[in-house]
Design an enzyme around this catalytic site. Structure first.
Site, PDB file in Angstrom:
ATOM      1  N   SER A 290       0.836  -1.192   0.000  1.00  0.00           N
ATOM      2  CA  SER A 290       0.000   0.000   0.000  1.00  0.00           C
ATOM      3  C   SER A 290       0.878   1.252   0.000  1.00  0.00           C
ATOM      4  O   SER A 290       1.622   1.477  -0.955  1.00  0.00           O
ATOM      5  CB  SER A 290      -0.960  -0.055   1.199  1.00  0.00           C
ATOM      6  OG  SER A 290      -2.049   0.814   1.015  1.00  0.00           O
ATOM      7  N   ASP A 428      -9.826  -5.675  -4.489  1.00  0.00           N
ATOM      8  CA  ASP A 428      -8.936  -4.680  -3.894  1.00  0.00           C
ATOM      9  C   ASP A 428      -9.369  -3.272  -4.295  1.00  0.00           C
ATOM     10  O   ASP A 428      -9.714  -3.020  -5.456  1.00  0.00           O
ATOM     11  CB  ASP A 428      -7.512  -4.942  -4.405  1.00  0.00           C
ATOM     12  CG  ASP A 428      -6.435  -4.263  -3.586  1.00  0.00           C
ATOM     13  OD1 ASP A 428      -6.755  -3.352  -2.809  1.00  0.00           O
ATOM     14  OD2 ASP A 428      -5.265  -4.660  -3.748  1.00  0.00           O
ATOM     15  N   HIS A 455      -7.525  -6.267  -0.233  1.00  0.00           N
ATOM     16  CA  HIS A 455      -6.295  -5.492  -0.049  1.00  0.00           C
ATOM     17  C   HIS A 455      -5.237  -6.226   0.770  1.00  0.00           C
ATOM     18  O   HIS A 455      -4.103  -5.756   0.853  1.00  0.00           O
ATOM     19  CB  HIS A 455      -6.648  -4.162   0.636  1.00  0.00           C
ATOM     20  CG  HIS A 455      -5.588  -3.113   0.542  1.00  0.00           C
ATOM     21  ND1 HIS A 455      -5.075  -2.656  -0.652  1.00  0.00           N
ATOM     22  CD2 HIS A 455      -4.928  -2.415   1.516  1.00  0.00           C
ATOM     23  CE1 HIS A 455      -4.164  -1.723  -0.417  1.00  0.00           C
ATOM     24  NE2 HIS A 455      -4.061  -1.562   0.883  1.00  0.00           N
TER      25      HIS A 455
END
Length: 475
Positions: A290, A428, A455
């Site tokens: 991320s 995601d 995610h």
């Protein structure tokens, strides 16, 4: 008199040998290196952030002589109740501020031994007399377990579907030789010295370069990425190095620093300081998740690290505006009341209200983590970014400074020359459109999409995730 069934003797021998080996290994090897320092640290009691041993007060040793008894036999009329009484409260204790449940290794061992006893009792064999050596053997092992009581605490993780005949809590006991080291690294910048907290799984002398892991947020902690430490238990092992980035979790908190302090240059300098501390800049792999993918890609593009062997960009973004557009599209997949609440409160700037936070949880349950309930490690990491005296400060400043709307690395991705693994999930919020610039701009890139994940595929499809990353690091 009927002859003893040969398979019975074989089963008993195997069970005794296996159990003796287990008890000796656990009693003398697992936690020899532990010290009272472990019990004096402060713990979050989330994930693996707890002491290795049950924090009992010191006591004087006692002598226990192995002896044959009329109780705790294999087949006696009261054997079942006597063995069950050895494990109080189902073998569990509640520790930490929230009363988290742990099982104790000693009780775990006794329960396993009782299960072996039960299995042998119910073996269908034709035998009129039981060999008294069997009672001696099982009873002797029981006393050895008590004599070398193992006080390791174990996370209570269900391993079976509940059923009426399951009245105890089964737990995993991780039997691993993987060394885990944690501590802090001095980080000097602008005339001040701060501390970066780290945890290393494995040995840096491994044949594989260490994998340095960059967590998301910013302002989160490393805990939600703990499954990646599985790589340290594979053959050959990959040492895995986590650290909590400056400003959050276990590293130095800096709530009074101005927005101008929280820059990409700062976090890149911290990463380089970690590499220098462990003397691994000459050979290492890098995984960013991320926000960590933002940090990792900027580090590579700006500094061209010569020792970097592989780069993993997991569930990240290359352009803020592309990510924002993708998020807008995903909102229409939510229930209308949740979508409307999110849009209205973000437009009004009232994102601290509880109704907005509740609606946002619906979004994250759909596109961030599909596990129900979510892992405690993930909950803990997110809570760090909600702390207005720690990670929340970092997250707010970085978002408003550049990450929310202004970050873009698409025109510099051709400067990433190392083999790169690109990861995202089918559900995601870092969608395929968000990943596409990485795939188009990096020369040596492989894209793996996890069909059953959002995610956090390292949780949602853990085994496949580790297989993919491990094989990539072998290239």
């Amino acid at each position: 008199m009927a002859k003893s069934h040969p398979s019975l003797a074989l089963h008993i021998s195997l069970a005794c040998i296996t159990t003796v080996a287990l008890v000796i290994w656990l009693g003398f090897k697992s936690y020899v290196g532990s010290t009272r320092r472990d019990l004096e640290l402060e713990y979050s009691w989330i994930g693996d952030d707890n002491p290795l041993l049950w924090p009992l007060p010191e006591s004087e040793p006692v002598v226990l002589y192995p002896e044959d008894q009329h109780r705790y036999t294999m087949y006696g009329p009261n054997s079942k109740a006597e063995w069950a009484a050895l494990v109080p409260r189902n073998g569990t204790v509640r520790l930490g501020p929230h009363g988290r449940t742990f099982s104790i290794a000693m009780f775990h061992q006794l329960r396993c031994l009782d299960m072996i006893r039960e299995a042998m009792v119910h073996m269908e064999v034709e035998i009129e007399e039981r060999d008294p050596v069997v009672d001696h053997c099982v009873n002797y092992l029981r006393q050895i377990v008590l004599c070398h009581a193992h006080t390791a605490i174990e996370s209570s993780v269900s391993t079976c579907v509940p059923s009426p005949d399951r009245t105890f809590n089964e737990s995993f006991h991780q039997m691993s030789d993987v060394k885990v080291t944690e501590g802090t690294i001095p980080f000097a910048i602008d005339g001040e010295t701060y501390q970066t907290w780290y945890k290393l799984h494995g040995d840096l002398s491994s044949s594989r370069p260490p994998l340095v892991v960059l967590h998301g947020g910013p302002g989160l902690s490393h805990d939600y990425l703990n499954p990646i430490a599985d790589l340290a238990q594979r053959t050959p092992p990959t040492p895995v190095l986590f650290y909590d980035q400056l400003g959050g979790a276990r590293s130095t908190h800096l709530p009074s620093k101005p927005r101008s302090f929280w820059t990409l240059d700062l976090f890149i300098a911290e990463l380089e300081n970690v590499l220098a501390h462990f003397n691994i800049a000459g050979a290492f792999d890098l995984l960013g998740h991320s926000w960590g993918a933002v940090l990792g890609s900027e580090f590579v593009v700006r500094h061209q690290p010569k020792g970097l062997r592989h780069l993993v960009l997991a569930n990240g973004l290359a352009n803020s505006q592309i990510r924002n557009e993708a998020r807008k599209k995903l909102l229409f997949k939510l229930p209308e009341d949740a979508r409307k609440t999110i849009v209205e409160h973000e437009a009004a700037g009232t994102t601290t209200e509880q109704v907005y936070k509740d609606a946002l949880r619906v979004f994250y349950a759909t596109f961030a983590c599909t596990l129900d309930p979510p892992p405690p490690e993930l909950i803990y990491s997110i809570s760090q970014a909600e702390d207005d005296s720690a990670g929340g400060v970092v997250l707010d400043n970085v978002r408003k400074s550049f990450l929310e709307n202004d970050w873009d690395i698409t025109d510099r991705l051709h400067l990433i020359h190392v083999p790169t693994l690109l990861i995202n999930g089918e559900n995601d919020y870092m969608t395929d459109d968000v990943q596409a610039p990485f795939f188009q701009g990096i020369a040596k890139v492989k894209w793996v999409k996890f069909a059953k994940s959002s995610h956090v595929p390292h949780w949602e499809e853990r085994e496949r995730y580790m297989d993919q990353v491990s094989r990539f690091l072998e290239l």
